[in-house]
Scaffold this motif. Structure first.
Motif, short mmCIF file in Angstrom:
data_model
loop_
_atom_site.label_atom_id
_atom_site.label_comp_id
_atom_site.label_asym_id
_atom_site.label_seq_id
_atom_site.Cartn_x
_atom_site.Cartn_y
_atom_site.Cartn_z
N GLU A 17 -15.53 42.56 -44.30
CA GLU A 17 -15.21 41.45 -45.20
C GLU A 17 -16.44 41.01 -45.98
OE1 GLU A 17 -12.69 38.42 -43.35
OE2 GLU A 17 -13.75 36.94 -44.56
N GLU A 20 -17.12 43.46 -48.64
CA GLU A 20 -16.11 43.39 -49.70
C GLU A 20 -16.33 42.18 -50.60
OE1 GLU A 20 -11.30 43.09 -49.88
OE2 GLU A 20 -12.18 43.94 -48.06
N ARG A 21 -16.65 41.04 -49.98
CA ARG A 21 -16.80 39.80 -50.75
C ARG A 21 -18.22 39.60 -51.27
NH1 ARG A 21 -12.92 35.29 -47.96
NH2 ARG A 21 -11.05 36.58 -47.90
N THR A 25 -19.22 35.29 -44.67
CA THR A 25 -17.98 34.51 -44.70
C THR A 25 -17.63 33.89 -43.35
OG1 THR A 25 -16.75 36.52 -44.22
CG2 THR A 25 -16.93 35.89 -46.55
N GLN A 35 -22.95 40.14 -40.24
CA GLN A 35 -22.62 40.21 -41.66
C GLN A 35 -23.90 40.25 -42.50
OE1 GLN A 35 -19.96 36.83 -42.24
NE2 GLN A 35 -18.20 38.22 -42.41
#
Lengths: 398, 179
Positions: A17, A20-21, A25, A35
């Motif tokens: 995620e 991707e972003r 997050t 992350q």
């Protein structure tokens, strides 16, 4: 992903995620940290040098032609070789090996079969030669030609023949043995054709025995005499009458026996002339009686030697051909077989079927080799690929 | 664009249309280069290997079969093999092995904190075992999904997930130690 632990799965999803972003997050500290690391790795990805990018783009657009051309000019003797497709090579090698074996196996089998037949047929030929010395007694030849003379010992060709130096005209006793296989239902026809061929070459059938019909094992035996100078042509024609299972020829030099008999005959005739001269000059009855008695014995000796010479001439002028005729039980459907001299549409169809059968036989043999060879080649290829892969992966471990 | 490169031979996963080799190159080149450079840690060698990989792919692109995976997986597979071959060559000539170099020059946008973080991660990454570094590079530098990484490396997808998680945990711990 069902096999993964839930925590692991969640943390992996969190990293995906973030990538991707393009940012962190998650609210969970551990996930956030992962992350951040994932993003750091992704953002730290090395970027290509613009000059290199432009150069490679040009090469891609040019289909890498320029480099190929350059390598051709720089290494004319060593053109760039692409790695050959190993599976294709293995396949080609397998097919070639299978074909080689498929061709070699029947040939070797045939040779072996003929060798075996040859040794047994040679023994048969010897027996036939021996029989020939006795043959006149059993055959239908004129009695004046074949009757052995009394008082003259019958000699075996093996012991009387052989080396006779100085003789240009060799006396060779020839014999041949042929095993033919007649198609199903064609035994009688082939037997008749054997006689026809023998007649055509001015030979004769000394002995024959053919069994056909439902009783007994179908087959036949022929003992033929063929003029020695036409033996090859006769054998060629006989071989066309059926499938040849074996063919053997042998020659026995009986020149020595022939020369010896001629010499002895000449001596006996000289003695006869001498005895006749002495008889003319005999002064007493006792002497004359004694000379007549010796002349009788001499006449008997001359007859015997003449007979022996006739016998030897017959044996060397005529070759012995022993033909064994078998029934082909495998080709039950081979009516009017072309091999038995059949012609026309039926013969052509039979020939075609025979060719097809031979092709299928060859194919089965080839497959018998091809399949295991292909499996082996595939296993080798797979193991080779596995080894190559392991070696490559090994570069990462150090 | 030449006829050869314009030829549509590369169907993309999930698409009925196919793309040209050139389009595939444009789409994958930066990621492929980044992956190769991360693995080799040598800019010059990375350029050679990347060029070699695309040339090999170009020569083979007509025999590409979608059943073997997406074009990205296929290209990455070729690039990985070329990179591993290069690493093997280096092992054979160990004396000539180059030191890891800084492949990415810092930009003006780099904040100090972020820059420090990157340095730490980079150093921790350099200490990883080869297979672990390979996985991380395929995943985060090459941008492949776990399924694609599995296809390229020949591992199962769950195995890739497990090993990737373990590696990232190791990396996190290494970063803690260095910090």
């Amino acid at each position: 992903m069902t096999e993964l632990d839930e925590t692991i799965e969640r943390e992996l999803e969190a990293m995906d995620e973030a990538i991707e972003r393009g940012g962190v997050t998650s609210n969970v500290a551990l996930e956030r940290e992962l992350q951040e690391i994932a993003l750091a790795v992704a953002w730290d990805a090395p970027e290509p040098d613009p000059a290199f990018s432009a150069e490679l783009r040009e090469r891609v657009r040019g289909g890498f032609e320029r480099q190929d051309r350059a390598s051709r000019f720089s290494l004319p003797a060593l053109p760039k070789l692409r790695r050959p497709p190993m599976v294709a090579l293995a396949g080609v090698a397998s097919v070639l090996a299978a074909l080689a074996v498929a061709v070699a196996v029947p040939l070797l089998t045939q040779e072996k079969k003929e060798e075996t037949s040859s040794s047994s047929a040679s023994l048969g030929a010897g027996t036939a030669a021996q029989e020939l010395s006795q043959a006149p007694r059993n055959s239908t030849l004129p009695s004046d030609e074949i009757e052995p003379s009394p008082g003259v010992p019958q000699r075996d060709s093996g012991s009387t023949g052989g080396f006779a130096p100085g003789e240009d005209a060799r006396r060779i006793e020839r014999s041949a043995a042929l095993t033919l296989e007649a198609p199903e239902g064609k035994l009688d026809r082939v037997a008749e054709q054997i006689v026809t061929v023998t007649d055509r070459y001015e030979g004769f059938v000394l002995r024959s025995n053919v069994t056909s019909g439902d009783d007994g094992i179908p087959g036949g035996e022929f003992e033929l005499r063929v003029p020695a100078d036409r033996l090859q042509a006769a054998l060629r024609d006989l071989s066309k009458l059926g499938d040849v299972r074996s063919r053997t020829q042998s020659g026995d030099d009986v020149t020595r026996a022939f020369v010896s008999a001629e010499d002895r005959l000449e001596g006996a005739r000289a003695e006869r002339r001498s005895l006749l001269r002495r008889l003319e000059n005999a002064e007493t009855d006792t002497e004359a009686e004694s000379l007549r008695s010796r002349l009788d014995f001499n006449a008997s000796e001359v007859r015997g030697l003449n007979g022996q010479l006739r016998d030897l001439r017959l044996r060397t002028n005529y070759a012995t051909v022993n033909v064994t005729l078998d029934q082909n039980t495998e080709a039950a459907d081979d009516e009017d077989s072309g091999a038995a001299g059949g012609d026309g549409l039926g013969g052509a169809l039979d020939d075609a079927l025979g060719s097809l059968s031979a092709s299928v036989e060859m194919l089965v043999r080839a497959l018998g080799v091809l399949i295991p060879v292909t499996i082996l080649a595939c296993l080798l290829w797979l193991s080779g690929r596995s080894v190559r892969r392991r070696r490559r992966e090994g570069a990462l471990t150090t | 664009m030449t006829q050869a490169t314009a030829e549509r031979v590369m169907p993309r996963a999930g698409e009925t249309e196919s793309e040209t080799f050139e389009a595939l190159y444009e789409r994958t080149f930066p990621k492929v280069y980044a992956y190769v450079a991360s693995l080799l840690r040598d800019r010059s060698a990375a350029e050679d290997v990347t060029a070699q990989a695309f040339e090999r792919a170009y020569l083979k692109h007509r025999s590409y079969k979608p059943s073997r995976g997406t074009p990205e997986q296929w290209i990455f597979g070729i690039a990985r093999n070329a990179a591993l071959d290069e690493l093997r060559k280096r092992k054979r000539r160990a004396g000539l092995e180059v030191d890891p170099e800084d492949l990415r020059a810092p930009t003006l946008d780099d904040h100090a904190e972020l820059s420090v973080r990157r340095e730490v991660v980079r150093a921790a990454l350099a200490d990883l075992e080869g297979p672990d570094r390979d996985l991380v590079a395929l995943k985060f530098t090459g941008g492949l999904s776990n399924a694609e990484v599995a296809r390229v490396t020949g591992l199962s997808e769950s195995n890739v997930g497990t090993r990737l998680h373990r590696t990232m945990t190791k990396l996190r711990e290494a970063c803690h130690d260095r910090a």
